[in-house]
Design an enzyme around this catalytic site. Structure first.
Site, short mmCIF file in Angstrom:
data_model
loop_
_atom_site.label_atom_id
_atom_site.label_comp_id
_atom_site.label_asym_id
_atom_site.label_seq_id
_atom_site.Cartn_x
_atom_site.Cartn_y
_atom_site.Cartn_z
N LYS A 284 15.39 -98.93 -37.18
CA LYS A 284 14.30 -98.41 -36.35
C LYS A 284 13.18 -99.44 -36.32
CE LYS A 284 11.52 -95.57 -34.17
NZ LYS A 284 11.74 -95.31 -32.73
N CYS B 284 7.75 -100.59 -26.70
CA CYS B 284 7.66 -99.16 -27.00
C CYS B 284 6.74 -98.49 -25.98
CB CYS B 284 7.13 -98.89 -28.40
SG CYS B 284 6.95 -97.10 -28.65
O1 RRO Z 1 9.65 -94.55 -31.21
C1 RRO Z 1 9.65 -94.46 -29.96
O2 RRO Z 1 9.04 -93.56 -29.36
C2 RRO Z 1 10.36 -95.41 -29.12
C3 RRO Z 1 10.29 -96.78 -29.29
BR1 RRO Z 1 9.39 -97.58 -30.71
C4 RRO Z 1 10.93 -97.64 -28.37
O3 RRO Z 1 10.89 -98.88 -28.45
N1 RRO Z 1 11.59 -97.08 -27.33
C5 RRO Z 1 11.67 -95.73 -27.16
O4 RRO Z 1 12.29 -95.27 -26.21
N2 RRO Z 1 11.06 -94.92 -28.08
#
Ligand code: RRO
Length: 308
Positions: free
Chosen positions: A44, A127
């Site tokens: 993650k 993100c």
């Molecule tokens: O954690 C998120 O909400 C998230 C991230 Br960091 C990302 O890079 N892409 C996404 O769809 N969700």
């Protein structure tokens, strides 16, 4: 069929792996990825401090894909740095995904996680879900500044996870940035940011954060993902390794990514929906497709998409 692949000099036993975010937050999830048929373990995206993420519900799957606004729930870089040696013992590459809540966070995290020696580092410039923080990948100058700082402090291959672009002018502007920053591979694409899914029966949004706006994934984004893989494959004339991410549900979808120029393929929505068994299924289906088409290995079809 040999579905192994090499990216930036690192060999992957299979071209399929999880997309960052899908089943890869906790130690247990990461170890399970290590024990599965996945070709790598992708963490993650990590921040400096641990985060619970946005309020729930924050993920919703539907027939054509998914929408999420997770908000970067993760254990913080220190926990991932400690885990990396254990993950590496599982015999496949470990990709550490680095994020941040401000520009300075990125080089801080990158330097510390590099010391734990993941096989590769992926810098997440895309993100879409932190309220009030725009996607860095849509700001070419900020992206260049940040990538140059990260490059200086890491020793392993550096990749960049980009958001989708929708105009050739944006592909070429980012291509120019990438070519100036010592980038070793690209991961295309992150979710299509700030979509909105509506439940017409209940007359309501389906996720809670940001009034229901969130990143789209799954089948519905495949053409956008393929376009971005193809556009950057062309800009770099096939010399920049690309991980294709977006809309891969079956082996033929993966084949399409390979034709567009991908060297490996990441699985988000359908991994969340189906679980770790998805990797074996996709390997079987891609093998069938390559056999049917008379290809003997992955490289033989990479980038070979024909034009009319
Ligand atoms: O954690 C998120 O909400 C998230 C991230 Br960091 C990302 O890079 N892409 C996404 O769809 N969700």
């Amino acid at each position: 069929m040999d579905l192994s692949t090499t990216i930036a000099g690192v060999r992957f036993p299979s071209c399929f792996m999880n997309a960052s975010g899908a089943l890869c937050v906790t130690r247990e999830e990461l170890l399970a990825l290590g024990r599965s048929c996945a070709g790598a373990i992708v963490t993650k995206s990590m921040t400096v401090e641990p985060r619970d993420g946005n309020s729930t519900p924050r993920y919703y799957g539907f027939s054509g894909g998914s929408i999420n606004s997770m908000g970067l729930p993760n254990l913080g870089y220190r926990a991932y740095a400690e885990l990396i040696p254990e993950l590496k013992r599982l015999g496949k590459p470990v990709i550490a995904s680095v994020a941040g809540l401000c520009e300075d966070d990125f080089p801080t995290i990158a330097a510390m996680i590099d010391a734990a020696k993941p096989d590769l580092i992926e810098v997440n410039l895309s993100c879409p879900n932190i309220p009030g923080k725009p996607q860095i990948g849509y700001d070419a100058e900020a992206s260049e500044r940040l990538l140059k700082r990260v490059r200086k402090v890491i020793t392993v291959p550096m990749g960049v996870k980009l958001p989708p672009y929708f105009d050739p002018a944006h592909h070429s502007a980012m291509g120019a940035v990438i070519s100036r920053c010592g980038v070793d591979f690209l991961n295309l694409i992150n979710s299509v940011g700030n979509g909105l899914v509506v439940d017409p029966e209940r007359e309501v949004v389906v996720i809670k954060p940001k009034g229901g706006f969130g990143g789209l994934g799954g089948s519905i984004i495949k053409p956008v993902a393929l376009a971005n893989v193809r556009a950057f494959w062309k800009i770099f004339e096939g010399r920049m390794p690309i991980i294709g991410t977006g809309g891969v549900v079956n082996g033929v979808d993966a084949f399409e990514h390979l034709l567009c120029g991908a060297s490996a393929v990441q699985i988000g929505t359908v991994l969340v929906e189906e679980g770790l068994g998805v990797f074996r299924r996709l390997e079987t289906e891609l093998t069938e497709q390559l056999d049917k088409k008379g290809y003997k290995k992955l490289e033989d079809c990479r980038g070979k998409l024909k034009e009319l």
